[in-house]
Enzyme design. Structure first.
Site, PDB file in Angstrom:
ATOM      1  N   CYS A 277       0.958   0.653   6.558  1.00 22.78           N
ATOM      2  CA  CYS A 277       0.144   0.677   5.346  1.00 22.78           C
ATOM      3  C   CYS A 277       1.007   1.200   4.206  1.00 22.78           C
ATOM      4  O   CYS A 277       1.231   2.408   4.103  1.00 22.78           O
ATOM      5  CB  CYS A 277      -1.094   1.553   5.532  1.00 22.78           C
ATOM      6  SG  CYS A 277      -2.115   1.666   4.050  1.00 22.78           S
TER       7      CYS A 277
ATOM      8  N   ASP B 276      -7.764  -6.135   0.224  1.00 22.08           N
ATOM      9  CA  ASP B 276      -6.911  -5.102  -0.350  1.00 22.08           C
ATOM     10  C   ASP B 276      -7.032  -5.156  -1.861  1.00 22.08           C
ATOM     11  O   ASP B 276      -6.767  -6.175  -2.489  1.00 22.08           O
ATOM     12  CB  ASP B 276      -5.456  -5.313   0.073  1.00 22.08           C
ATOM     13  CG  ASP B 276      -4.599  -4.070  -0.100  1.00 22.08           C
ATOM     14  OD1 ASP B 276      -4.838  -3.322  -1.071  1.00 22.08           O
ATOM     15  OD2 ASP B 276      -3.703  -3.844   0.724  1.00 22.08           O
TER      16      ASP B 276
END
Length: 344
Positions: A102, A264
């Protein structure tokens, strides 16, 4: 009464909820490495998007589900590092389970570590925060000016191309998909090939296409990582479009659909690394050039290739901003019939 304290950040609009497991009084997660602890969190027979039920996963669900979280929430459990070479480790999580990488979370953690005084930093200059994640060791270089954090540069694990021009049938037509590994496996497709633009209005169609592409590639050999199943399989689908280039390099906009249809809000840190690997193989970016990478919300990351690379692939860096949004003490009352909550 269950109580969990968090510190929340956002990186280019994407949330990141930080839980220091030791400070929160949570039991240690078994494992000698962060990768092993991630496997423990997922549980025997589980997967990254379908973990087994456990006390730790109950905490994840409490923090990511409504009414304390939402379907777009992201966060991480801070755990011990693999060895003394890193400041700490982290287990990344989202609404469906756990991820091996991430980039936006790494940037948030770097800012948090410096802002909280966990890692010493100058008032003016840079500080490096080394973090062990399930895919390896990454570095967040925290940029400071006037005693404030002004930005963070994330250096990822090596990125490499898995496959090119894989034909995938979707309900919007046939797409040619490129696959790259950058801590997690990403499939890239030009949105225009599906008759789409990367806009907020097109999000339902973009999400549907991302889910279909991810499902279609479930058994494709290009998604397999040599380090094993934890790092294998498509995690995110990057639907991108070209924008006019800058004097410094290419300019693209994307929306990354990951896990089970999550969007996202940032340009996606590790997804940007995957895009860089593909652009470099195409000869469209090289040392000294930058990829200006926009999200569907209009926020920006700047990505670059770092020479000379490594034996495992291309070394990339991604720069963005991370800001603290709040500190919370979440509680779960045993009389609350909703328990850990719900997702819509």
């Amino acid at each position: 009464m269950t109580a969990v304290r968090t510190v929340d950040y956002h990186t280019a609009g994407e949330p990141f909820r930080i839980v220091d497991t030791a400070a929160a009084g949570l039991p240690p997660v078994p494992g000698d490495t962060v990768a092993e602890r991630c496997s423990t969190a997922i549980g025997p027979g589980g997967s990254g998007t379908a973990p087994r039920r456990s006390p730790l996963d109950d905490v994840r669900r409490l923090l990511v589900q409504e009414p304390r979280g939402h379907a777009g929430m992201y966060g991480g459990f801070v755990v011990p590092p693999d060895d003394d070479g890193a400041h700490f480790g982290v287990l990344f999580w989202h609404k469906d389970g756990y991820s091996t990488a991430c980039g936006h979370g790494t940037m948030a953690l770097g800012a948090w570590a410096v802002d909280a005084g966990r890692v010493a930093a100058p008032d003016d200059g840079d500080a490096q925060v080394r973090i062990d994640v399930p895919s390896g060791r990454v570095t967040a270089t925290v940029h400071r000016a006037g005693g404030r954090t002004t930005g963070v540069t994330f250096r990822n694990v090596a990125a490499r191309v898995g496959a090119r021009k894989v034909p995938v049938a979707t309900t919007l037509g046939l797409a040619e998909v490129d696959i790259a590994h950058a801590g997690a496996c990403y499939a890239s497709v030009a949105a225009r090939d599906l008759g789409l633009e990367v806009t907020r209005a097109a999000l339902p169609e973009l999400v549907r296409a991302g889910q279909e592409i991810r499902a279609a590639l479930a058994a494709h050999p290009g998604t397999w990582h040599p380090d094993g199943p934890l790092l294998s399989g498509v995690y995110g689908v990057v639907l991108h479009e070209e924008l006019p280039g800058t004097p410094f390099g290419p300019h693209q906009r994307n929306v990354t659909v990951f896990a089970d249809g999550q969007i996202d809000r940032s340009p996606c840190g590790s997804g940007t690394s995957a895009r860089l690997a593909l652009l470099a193989e195409d000869g469209r970016i090289g040392p000294g050039e930058d990829l200006l990478h926009e999200s569907v919300t209009g926020t920006v990351f700047t990505g670059r290739v770092v020479p000379p690379g490594s034996l495992d692939g291309l070394v990339t860096e991604v720069t963005g901003t991370a800001y603290r949004t709040g500190e919370h003490l979440f509680v779960r009352d045993p009389q609350d019939a909703l328990g850990a909550g719900f997702l819509l």
